[in-house]
Design an enzyme around this catalytic site. Structure first.
Site, short mmCIF file in Angstrom:
data_model
loop_
_atom_site.label_atom_id
_atom_site.label_comp_id
_atom_site.label_asym_id
_atom_site.label_seq_id
_atom_site.Cartn_x
_atom_site.Cartn_y
_atom_site.Cartn_z
N ARG A 41 47.69 40.44 26.82
CA ARG A 41 48.45 39.22 26.57
C ARG A 41 47.96 38.50 25.32
O ARG A 41 48.71 37.85 24.64
CB ARG A 41 48.33 38.29 27.78
CG ARG A 41 48.91 36.90 27.59
CD ARG A 41 48.88 36.13 28.88
NE ARG A 41 49.64 36.81 29.92
CZ ARG A 41 49.40 36.72 31.23
NH1 ARG A 41 48.40 35.98 31.67
NH2 ARG A 41 50.15 37.35 32.10
N TYR A 42 46.66 38.58 25.08
CA TYR A 42 46.05 37.88 23.94
C TYR A 42 45.79 38.88 22.82
O TYR A 42 45.62 40.07 23.08
CB TYR A 42 44.74 37.22 24.39
CG TYR A 42 44.92 36.18 25.47
CD1 TYR A 42 45.46 34.94 25.16
CD2 TYR A 42 44.57 36.44 26.79
CE1 TYR A 42 45.64 33.98 26.15
CE2 TYR A 42 44.73 35.48 27.78
CZ TYR A 42 45.27 34.25 27.46
OH TYR A 42 45.43 33.30 28.43
N ARG A 64 42.01 40.83 23.01
CA ARG A 64 41.30 41.20 24.24
C ARG A 64 42.29 41.66 25.30
O ARG A 64 43.45 41.24 25.30
CB ARG A 64 40.43 40.07 24.75
CG ARG A 64 41.12 38.74 24.91
CD ARG A 64 40.10 37.62 24.63
NE ARG A 64 40.60 36.32 25.02
CZ ARG A 64 41.42 35.59 24.27
NH1 ARG A 64 41.89 36.07 23.13
NH2 ARG A 64 41.81 34.40 24.68
N CYS A 74 38.93 44.41 47.05
CA CYS A 74 37.87 43.40 46.93
C CYS A 74 36.97 43.49 48.16
O CYS A 74 37.34 44.09 49.16
CB CYS A 74 38.48 42.00 46.86
SG CYS A 74 39.27 41.64 45.28
N CYS A 77 40.89 36.38 48.85
CA CYS A 77 41.13 34.94 48.73
C CYS A 77 42.63 34.70 48.85
O CYS A 77 43.41 35.32 48.13
CB CYS A 77 40.65 34.44 47.37
SG CYS A 77 38.95 34.90 46.98
N CYS A 96 44.57 33.89 45.74
CA CYS A 96 44.31 34.82 44.63
C CYS A 96 45.52 34.94 43.71
O CYS A 96 46.65 35.14 44.16
CB CYS A 96 43.94 36.19 45.16
SG CYS A 96 43.78 37.43 43.86
N ARG A 127 46.27 37.33 41.97
CA ARG A 127 46.86 38.67 42.05
C ARG A 127 47.10 39.11 43.50
O ARG A 127 47.03 40.29 43.82
CB ARG A 127 45.98 39.67 41.29
CG ARG A 127 46.37 39.72 39.80
CD ARG A 127 45.59 40.73 39.02
NE ARG A 127 44.26 40.27 38.69
CZ ARG A 127 43.99 39.41 37.72
NH1 ARG A 127 44.95 38.93 36.98
NH2 ARG A 127 42.74 39.04 37.49
N ASP A 131 47.06 28.61 41.26
CA ASP A 131 48.34 29.23 40.90
C ASP A 131 49.38 29.04 42.00
O ASP A 131 49.05 28.78 43.16
CB ASP A 131 48.13 30.74 40.68
CG ASP A 131 47.86 31.07 39.23
OD1 ASP A 131 47.97 30.17 38.38
OD2 ASP A 131 47.54 32.24 38.95
N ASP A 162 47.09 28.37 34.23
CA ASP A 162 47.66 29.63 33.78
C ASP A 162 49.18 29.43 33.79
O ASP A 162 49.78 29.35 34.87
CB ASP A 162 47.21 30.77 34.70
CG ASP A 162 47.33 32.13 34.04
OD1 ASP A 162 47.56 32.18 32.81
OD2 ASP A 162 47.19 33.14 34.74
N LYS A 189 46.41 31.08 29.65
CA LYS A 189 45.64 29.90 30.07
C LYS A 189 45.81 28.77 29.06
O LYS A 189 45.60 28.95 27.88
CB LYS A 189 44.16 30.26 30.15
CG LYS A 189 43.85 31.34 31.16
CD LYS A 189 42.37 31.69 31.13
CE LYS A 189 42.06 32.89 32.00
NZ LYS A 189 42.53 34.15 31.38
C1 LIG Z 1 42.03 35.26 31.46
C2 LIG Z 1 42.54 36.42 30.75
C3 LIG Z 1 41.84 36.99 29.68
C4 LIG Z 1 40.53 36.44 29.19
O1 LIG Z 1 40.70 35.16 28.64
P1 LIG Z 1 39.45 34.37 28.04
O2 LIG Z 1 39.99 32.99 27.75
O3 LIG Z 1 39.04 35.09 26.79
O4 LIG Z 1 38.38 34.38 29.08
C5 LIG Z 1 42.39 38.06 29.04
N1 LIG Z 1 43.58 38.58 29.43
C6 LIG Z 1 44.29 38.03 30.44
C7 LIG Z 1 45.61 38.62 30.80
C8 LIG Z 1 43.80 36.94 31.14
O5 LIG Z 1 44.50 36.42 32.16
#
Ligand SMILES: *Cc1c(COP(=O)(O)O)cnc(C)c1O
Length: 279
Positions: free
Chosen positions: A4-5, A8, A17, A21, A24, A26, A185, A222, A229
């Protein structure tokens, strides 16, 4: 794989798990009882990471990655470490809390081979930090694993400044840096645990300036529909234009600070805040 980002990726490696939770994020995917089934194709996932050279940070999650055996996790981390552009690995896990006996010297020695490897744990209440959990966290920290904590704001559980303060102070003593505080969530079956967004902002306001900066998590929502986020903060800035910023401190005292022109731009765009001055 959730990418998504820009730099990363979230790698969901299992749907199991140590305990589940009900709030959760997910819930639909985990435990085998949900609506969707998680089927991770590891070869395809590794190929994706190898092809996408813009990814420098991989977050292993699920489910809980520490339910893998030491050998299976070692093999996966080794494969990831062979990808030169992956600078940073993290594991998201609640196992140190739910199953602290899983944190063994052998596991820690294996993890240590794959540094820099960070870990995000998940605790919501100071009573979760038992003696066994404290010892498990100490073993991880002693093997050089930087530890962060993610909490979910839960009505009647941790939605007060005293409980949150007690939790974050205990976390610092366990060498865990509070990282995120999540707005709960919109998960089916969790409405009784949900607090207002205002409550989260009030809690952060009750911490900032009142206790150690290292102890204060970032409150985030989120955004539904894959928005990611979004940080939500108390308002400290009342007014901001090209000449000045007016803000308050944690005690409510108001200050004026001169704004300058940035040399590189030659000008600044005014940022106007509509919020009214509250004495
Ligand atoms: C939370 C999350 C991350 C990591 O986000 P950071 O702000 O770098 O900790 C990466 N990908 C997804 C899809 C996430 O939900």
């Amino acid at each position: 794989m959730v990418h998504r980002y820009p730099d990363r990726a979230l790698f969901l490696i299992t749907d199991r798990c140590a305990s589940y939770c009900r709030y959760c994020t997910r819930s639909r995917v985990v435990s085998g009882a949900g609506e969707q089934e998680l089927q991770t194709d590891f070869d395809e996932a590794i190929a994706y990471l190898r092809d996408h050279t813009e990814i420098r940070d991989v977050l292993l999650s699920g489910g809980d990655p520490l339910l893998f055996s030491d050998d299976k996790l070692d093999a996966l981390l080794t494969k990831l470490r062979e990808i030169p552009h992956l600078e940073f690995l993290r594991i998201g896990t609640r196992v140190p809390i739910f199953l602290p006996q899983r944190i063994t010297p052998k596991l820690c020695r294996m993890l240590q081979k794959h540094h820099p490897l960070w870990m995000s744990i998940h605790t919501n209440h100071p009573r979760e930090l038992t003696i066994e959990v404290r010892d498990a966290l100490a073993m991880l920290a002693n093997h050089g694993v930087p530890l962060g904590n993610q909490s979910v704001l839960l009505a009647g559980v941790n939605d007060s400044v005293p409980v949150m303060k007690s939790l974050i102070h205990k976390l610092l003593r366990c060498r865990v840096r509070p990282y995120y505080l999540y707005q709960c969530d919109l998960i089916q079956g969790s409405s009784h645990l949900r607090t207002s967004v205002r409550k989260g902002i009030e809690i952060i306001e009750g911490l900032r300036g009142h206790t150690t900066g290292y102890a204060i998590p970032q409150f985030v929502i989120d955004a539904p529909g894959g928005g990611g986020k979004v940080p939500v903060n108390p308002g400290y800035v009342f007014f901001h234009d090209s000449e000045k910023v007016v803000f308050r401190n944690f005690e409510g005292r108001v200050f004026e600070y001169p704004e300058v022109l940035d040399r590189d731009l030659g000008m600044t765009l005014p940022i106007l805040h509509e919020e009214a001055f509250t004495s």
